[in-house]
Design a protein around this motif. Structure first.
Motif, PDB file in Angstrom:
ATOM      1  N   LEU A  15      26.525  62.543  11.573  1.00  0.00           N
ATOM      2  CA  LEU A  15      25.954  63.703  10.883  1.00  0.00           C
ATOM      3  C   LEU A  15      26.111  64.970  11.739  1.00  0.00           C
ATOM      4  O   LEU A  15      26.507  66.027  11.241  1.00  0.00           O
ATOM      5  CB  LEU A  15      24.473  63.451  10.592  1.00  0.00           C
ATOM      6  CG  LEU A  15      23.710  64.602   9.941  1.00  0.00           C
ATOM      7  CD1 LEU A  15      24.220  64.851   8.523  1.00  0.00           C
ATOM      8  CD2 LEU A  15      22.213  64.310   9.929  1.00  0.00           C
ATOM      9  N   ILE A  16      25.822  64.862  13.012  1.00  0.00           N
ATOM     10  CA  ILE A  16      25.912  66.024  13.907  1.00  0.00           C
ATOM     11  C   ILE A  16      27.350  66.547  13.956  1.00  0.00           C
ATOM     12  O   ILE A  16      27.587  67.757  13.939  1.00  0.00           O
ATOM     13  CB  ILE A  16      25.420  65.672  15.325  1.00  0.00           C
ATOM     14  CG1 ILE A  16      23.931  65.325  15.299  1.00  0.00           C
ATOM     15  CG2 ILE A  16      25.678  66.841  16.290  1.00  0.00           C
ATOM     16  CD1 ILE A  16      23.385  64.806  16.612  1.00  0.00           C
ATOM     17  N   ALA A  17      28.311  65.635  13.990  1.00  0.00           N
ATOM     18  CA  ALA A  17      29.716  66.049  14.034  1.00  0.00           C
ATOM     19  C   ALA A  17      30.054  66.913  12.820  1.00  0.00           C
ATOM     20  O   ALA A  17      30.789  67.898  12.928  1.00  0.00           O
ATOM     21  CB  ALA A  17      30.629  64.824  14.086  1.00  0.00           C
ATOM     22  N   GLN A  18      29.484  66.562  11.656  1.00  0.00           N
ATOM     23  CA  GLN A  18      29.730  67.356  10.449  1.00  0.00           C
ATOM     24  C   GLN A  18      28.926  68.656  10.462  1.00  0.00           C
ATOM     25  O   GLN A  18      29.399  69.695  10.025  1.00  0.00           O
ATOM     26  CB  GLN A  18      29.398  66.528   9.204  1.00  0.00           C
ATOM     27  CG  GLN A  18      30.353  65.358   9.040  1.00  0.00           C
ATOM     28  CD  GLN A  18      29.924  64.382   7.952  1.00  0.00           C
ATOM     29  OE1 GLN A  18      30.216  64.572   6.786  1.00  0.00           O
ATOM     30  NE2 GLN A  18      29.220  63.331   8.362  1.00  0.00           N
ATOM     31  N   ASP A  19      27.715  68.583  10.994  1.00  0.00           N
ATOM     32  CA  ASP A  19      26.877  69.788  11.100  1.00  0.00           C
ATOM     33  C   ASP A  19      27.503  70.843  12.010  1.00  0.00           C
ATOM     34  O   ASP A  19      27.228  72.031  11.875  1.00  0.00           O
ATOM     35  CB  ASP A  19      25.494  69.429  11.658  1.00  0.00           C
ATOM     36  CG  ASP A  19      24.560  68.890  10.587  1.00  0.00           C
ATOM     37  OD1 ASP A  19      24.956  68.898   9.401  1.00  0.00           O
ATOM     38  OD2 ASP A  19      23.445  68.482  10.934  1.00  0.00           O
ATOM     39  N   LEU A  20      28.314  70.393  12.964  1.00  0.00           N
ATOM     40  CA  LEU A  20      28.911  71.349  13.913  1.00  0.00           C
ATOM     41  C   LEU A  20      30.027  72.173  13.275  1.00  0.00           C
ATOM     42  O   LEU A  20      30.380  73.239  13.772  1.00  0.00           O
ATOM     43  CB  LEU A  20      29.439  70.617  15.152  1.00  0.00           C
ATOM     44  CG  LEU A  20      28.351  70.229  16.164  1.00  0.00           C
ATOM     45  CD1 LEU A  20      28.903  69.252  17.204  1.00  0.00           C
ATOM     46  CD2 LEU A  20      27.789  71.461  16.860  1.00  0.00           C
ATOM     47  N   LEU A  21      30.571  71.693  12.152  1.00  0.00           N
ATOM     48  CA  LEU A  21      31.595  72.474  11.455  1.00  0.00           C
ATOM     49  C   LEU A  21      30.978  73.770  10.945  1.00  0.00           C
ATOM     50  O   LEU A  21      29.881  73.770  10.377  1.00  0.00           O
ATOM     51  CB  LEU A  21      32.162  71.673  10.277  1.00  0.00           C
ATOM     52  CG  LEU A  21      32.919  70.395  10.635  1.00  0.00           C
ATOM     53  CD1 LEU A  21      33.316  69.644   9.361  1.00  0.00           C
ATOM     54  CD2 LEU A  21      34.145  70.694  11.472  1.00  0.00           C
ATOM     55  N   GLY A  22      31.673  74.891  11.169  1.00  0.00           N
ATOM     56  CA  GLY A  22      31.149  76.192  10.742  1.00  0.00           C
ATOM     57  C   GLY A  22      30.241  76.857  11.764  1.00  0.00           C
ATOM     58  O   GLY A  22      29.838  77.999  11.582  1.00  0.00           O
ATOM     59  N   LYS A  23      29.918  76.142  12.841  1.00  0.00           N
ATOM     60  CA  LYS A  23      29.135  76.741  13.918  1.00  0.00           C
ATOM     61  C   LYS A  23      30.087  77.478  14.869  1.00  0.00           C
ATOM     62  O   LYS A  23      31.297  77.248  14.852  1.00  0.00           O
ATOM     63  CB  LYS A  23      28.358  75.669  14.691  1.00  0.00           C
ATOM     64  CG  LYS A  23      27.387  74.857  13.840  1.00  0.00           C
ATOM     65  CD  LYS A  23      26.212  75.684  13.363  1.00  0.00           C
ATOM     66  CE  LYS A  23      25.138  74.824  12.696  1.00  0.00           C
ATOM     67  NZ  LYS A  23      25.533  74.334  11.349  1.00  0.00           N
ATOM     68  N   LYS A  24      29.527  78.333  15.702  1.00  0.00           N
ATOM     69  CA  LYS A  24      30.350  79.136  16.609  1.00  0.00           C
ATOM     70  C   LYS A  24      30.245  78.641  18.043  1.00  0.00           C
ATOM     71  O   LYS A  24      29.158  78.607  18.615  1.00  0.00           O
ATOM     72  CB  LYS A  24      29.934  80.612  16.535  1.00  0.00           C
ATOM     73  CG  LYS A  24      30.807  81.522  17.372  1.00  0.00           C
ATOM     74  CD  LYS A  24      30.706  82.973  16.945  1.00  0.00           C
ATOM     75  CE  LYS A  24      29.508  83.660  17.569  1.00  0.00           C
ATOM     76  NZ  LYS A  24      29.593  85.137  17.393  1.00  0.00           N
ATOM     77  N   LEU A  25      31.384  78.264  18.595  1.00  0.00           N
ATOM     78  CA  LEU A  25      31.438  77.862  19.999  1.00  0.00           C
ATOM     79  C   LEU A  25      31.714  79.096  20.851  1.00  0.00           C
ATOM     80  O   LEU A  25      32.617  79.884  20.542  1.00  0.00           O
ATOM     81  CB  LEU A  25      32.566  76.843  20.204  1.00  0.00           C
ATOM     82  CG  LEU A  25      32.879  76.444  21.647  1.00  0.00           C
ATOM     83  CD1 LEU A  25      31.716  75.675  22.275  1.00  0.00           C
ATOM     84  CD2 LEU A  25      34.155  75.609  21.713  1.00  0.00           C
ATOM     85  N   VAL A  26      30.923  79.282  21.909  1.00  0.00           N
ATOM     86  CA  VAL A  26      31.076  80.451  22.770  1.00  0.00           C
ATOM     87  C   VAL A  26      31.180  80.017  24.225  1.00  0.00           C
ATOM     88  O   VAL A  26      30.439  79.140  24.670  1.00  0.00           O
ATOM     89  CB  VAL A  26      29.862  81.406  22.638  1.00  0.00           C
ATOM     90  CG1 VAL A  26      30.149  82.735  23.331  1.00  0.00           C
ATOM     91  CG2 VAL A  26      29.494  81.631  21.182  1.00  0.00           C
ATOM     92  N   THR A  27      32.107  80.618  24.966  1.00  0.00           N
ATOM     93  CA  THR A  27      32.108  80.453  26.420  1.00  0.00           C
ATOM     94  C   THR A  27      32.048  81.831  27.058  1.00  0.00           C
ATOM     95  O   THR A  27      32.528  82.817  26.501  1.00  0.00           O
ATOM     96  CB  THR A  27      33.347  79.710  26.959  1.00  0.00           C
ATOM     97  OG1 THR A  27      34.527  80.471  26.671  1.00  0.00           O
ATOM     98  CG2 THR A  27      33.478  78.330  26.364  1.00  0.00           C
ATOM     99  N   ASN A  28      31.433  81.879  28.228  1.00  0.00           N
ATOM    100  CA  ASN A  28      31.263  83.129  28.959  1.00  0.00           C
ATOM    101  C   ASN A  28      31.497  82.851  30.436  1.00  0.00           C
ATOM    102  O   ASN A  28      30.596  82.452  31.156  1.00  0.00           O
ATOM    103  CB  ASN A  28      29.850  83.660  28.724  1.00  0.00           C
ATOM    104  CG  ASN A  28      29.541  84.870  29.577  1.00  0.00           C
ATOM    105  OD1 ASN A  28      30.453  85.527  30.087  1.00  0.00           O
ATOM    106  ND2 ASN A  28      28.268  85.172  29.735  1.00  0.00           N
TER     107      ASN A  28
END
Length: 199
Positions: A15-28
């Motif tokens: 479920l989490i793997a699908q929930d992560l779709l459309g989220k924004k990954l950020v690195t700084n």
DNA sequence: AAGAGGATGCCCT
DNA sequence: GGGCATCCTCTTC
């Protein structure tokens, strides 16, 4: 807003793997901010999943990160050159993880192009787990980094990817996992140009 | 102490 | 579309 610890500590990694779709990954890293929308993931479901590095409770210097509380990065080197970025999920002691396989570039595209030695944006800038890690500056030294910090994190931008927008298929490159190789644990956003092409 | 192989991607046809 | 790069990790001797 940044996803909190309780997003990652849920029990259902599929479920989490699908929930992560459309989220924004950020690195700084060193004030070089790069971000992108997650468009492809794979779930690795712990000690009963033959494709998972922690299958059968395997606990080594490398895999011990997967046993930490959900919400830390698990990064490891593949084929001697590719750094693959995963997010550990579930509570401490249960080694679940989600491999981030592709993102759609958003901010910091200049840094991504530089890191990848590319001159223009093409789908393969951030498609494929090795490519996106390189574009975002993520390497195995970041294994164990907490996603609540200000180096690597994931944000909810209010996008909800519906189940009918998700392509489910078998994971890539895990033929050795026998019957578990066929599990539909790879998730892609339908019709997105930045998902990886491999198999 | 040493060898095999890997959640891949590139570059060349 | 196929070969090969490249090195760390784990297993086994």
């Amino acid at each position: 807003m940044k996803l909190g610890s309780n997003f990652y500590t849920r029990a259902d990694v599929v479920l989490i793997a699908q929930d992560l779709l459309g989220k924004k990954l950020v690195t700084n890293f060193g004030l070089k901010i790069t971000s992108g929308i997650i468009v492809e993931t794979e779930a690795y479901a712990g000690i009963t999943d033959r494709a998972c590095h922690a299958y059968n409770g395997k606990f080594t210097q490398r895999t011990k990160i997967m046993y930490q509380k959900g919400g830390v990065a698990y990064v490891y080197l593949c084929y001697g050159m590719h750094h693959l970025f995963n997010i550990v999920t579930n509570v401490q002691g249960i080694p679940h993880a989600v491999l981030i396989r592709a993102v759609e570039p958003n901010e910091g595209i200049e840094w991504m192009l530089k890191r990848r030695n590319m001159g223009e944006v093409k789908p393969n800038l951030t498609s494929g787990p090795g490519s996106l890690s390189k574009a975002f500056g993520i390497s195995s030294e970041h294994s164990g980094v907490d996603l609540q910090n200000n180096k690597i994190w994931v944000e909810d931008i209010g996008v909800n990817v519906g189940s009918n927008q998700i392509i489910k298929s078998a994971r890539v490159g895990v033929a050795y996992a026998k019957q578990d190789a066929l599990l539909p644990y790879r998730f892609r956003i339908k019709n997105n140009a930045f998902t990886s092409k491999a198999k």
